[in-house]
Structures are given as C-alpha cells and as structure tokens.
Design a protein around this motif. Sequence first.
Motif, PDB file in Angstrom:
ATOM      1  N   LYS A  21       0.823  -1.218   0.000  1.00  0.00           N
ATOM      2  CA  LYS A  21       0.000   0.000   0.000  1.00  0.00           C
ATOM      3  C   LYS A  21       0.854   1.265   0.000  1.00  0.00           C
ATOM      4  O   LYS A  21       0.623   2.189  -0.780  1.00  0.00           O
ATOM      5  N   THR A  22       1.843   1.323   0.880  1.00  0.00           N
ATOM      6  CA  THR A  22       2.710   2.499   0.955  1.00  0.00           C
ATOM      7  C   THR A  22       3.534   2.645  -0.316  1.00  0.00           C
ATOM      8  O   THR A  22       3.722   3.755  -0.827  1.00  0.00           O
ATOM      9  N   SER A  23       4.001   1.529  -0.856  1.00  0.00           N
ATOM     10  CA  SER A  23       4.810   1.585  -2.074  1.00  0.00           C
ATOM     11  C   SER A  23       3.997   2.079  -3.261  1.00  0.00           C
ATOM     12  O   SER A  23       4.497   2.831  -4.099  1.00  0.00           O
ATOM     13  N   ILE A  24       2.740   1.660  -3.344  1.00  0.00           N
ATOM     14  CA  ILE A  24       1.864   2.141  -4.418  1.00  0.00           C
ATOM     15  C   ILE A  24       1.666   3.648  -4.277  1.00  0.00           C
ATOM     16  O   ILE A  24       1.743   4.397  -5.254  1.00  0.00           O
ATOM     17  N   MET A  25       1.409   4.099  -3.057  1.00  0.00           N
ATOM     18  CA  MET A  25       1.214   5.524  -2.802  1.00  0.00           C
ATOM     19  C   MET A  25       2.475   6.316  -3.166  1.00  0.00           C
ATOM     20  O   MET A  25       2.401   7.351  -3.834  1.00  0.00           O
ATOM     21  N   ASN A  26       3.637   5.827  -2.753  1.00  0.00           N
ATOM     22  CA  ASN A  26       4.878   6.532  -3.035  1.00  0.00           C
ATOM     23  C   ASN A  26       5.213   6.526  -4.527  1.00  0.00           C
ATOM     24  O   ASN A  26       5.761   7.495  -5.054  1.00  0.00           O
ATOM     25  N   GLN A  27       4.904   5.436  -5.193  1.00  0.00           N
ATOM     26  CA  GLN A  27       5.164   5.359  -6.626  1.00  0.00           C
ATOM     27  C   GLN A  27       4.282   6.364  -7.376  1.00  0.00           C
ATOM     28  O   GLN A  27       4.731   7.050  -8.288  1.00  0.00           O
TER      29      GLN A  27
END
Length: 207
Positions: A21-27
Amino acid sequence: MASRRRMLLKVIILGDSGVGKTSIMNQFVNRKFSNQYKATIGADFLTKEVQVDDMLFTLQVQIWDTAGQERFQSLGVAFYRGADCCVLVYDVNVMKSFENLNNWREEFLIQANPSDLENFPFVVLGNKIDVDGGSSRMVSEKKAKTWCASKGNIPYFETSAKEGFNVEAAFQCIARNALKDEPEEELYLPETIDRATNRQRSTGCEC
C-alpha cells in the motif's frame, strides 16, 4: 490548459500488511520505490494534483494499517469518514490477502457509513505482479475480476509498485470514481489545510 480548482478528493487505501500500500502511494506521488520494508502503523498520507478532463484536483491518498495493533483500531471510524473512494489492495502472490478483500470492504462500509452503501466507489489493485517474473503468482486475473464483478463491477488493475506498472492508470480511474457523485461544494479545500501536506508523514515504507 487545465484549469485549477481547490478541490480535495479523499482516497483510502486498505489491505493486508505487506501487500504494498505504501509503495503504491509513493510510486504514484513521488515516482519512487524502496526495497526496505517497515509496516505502516496507524495512518499515513500524501497528496498530489491530478488532472481529470482538463481539470486539476488535489488527491489526498491515505493509508490505514493497524498491523494487528488493537490500540489503533478504534481510530478507524474517524479515518474512514468522508472518503470519496476506497482502494482495496492485495498481493497476487498471497492468496490470503485476496481472500481478505471482502473483510476490508465490509469493514470500510461499516466504519465509513457512506450515504449510498450500494454504489460507493471502490477500486481493486492486484499488486506485485513483477515478483519472480509471475511464477509465484497464486491469484489469477480471472479470479480477481470475477470477484470484482460480483461486488458491482468494481474496476480492477494489476500493478507493480516496484516497476510503476499501471499505477498511474489506476489512480486516474480512482480519481474519476472519487469525483463521480461528489457535490462540488463539498470538495473545496478549507483555508486551514496545512501547506505542508505534500510532505510524507510516514512511519515506514511498505513494499
């Protein structure tokens, strides 16, 4: 040229710990990916301007993850309320994370209590399609799409937060869904919004 509007769209991202979830948001917001993993405990959010049909909007992407910490669970109601769209994320390599989508969806509807339960916009992301070149995949695209169809034809995207695959397209759909039933007067940002909301307020990176 796109016209600018001070309008805030609140998007909640839910799913099991470790699905990305965090990686998708950061990407999506920063076009960055980190291999370091640290579970998000509680809430985390970033904002980004998005363009939809020649209009610019501020999309506030929020993550809620208790990671089993019961002391945070009671805060969920305040966190979910006022959301314009809910994104459900699972790891295509972990069947349990897919099976739990229904629990996440039901919990959101109970906690957020939207005015139109039947038509509230959801989007489902099947993340980590890049892992092992797809050889470790446990959830087929067909299975995921069948589940989405059974829940009112929820839009579905397969993504790789690591490679950035389909992330932008998914958030364009998310923004459109967040916009579709919102009265314009409810979307204007209050003047007291913190000017620093573009800075990540994170307790860790999830990849």
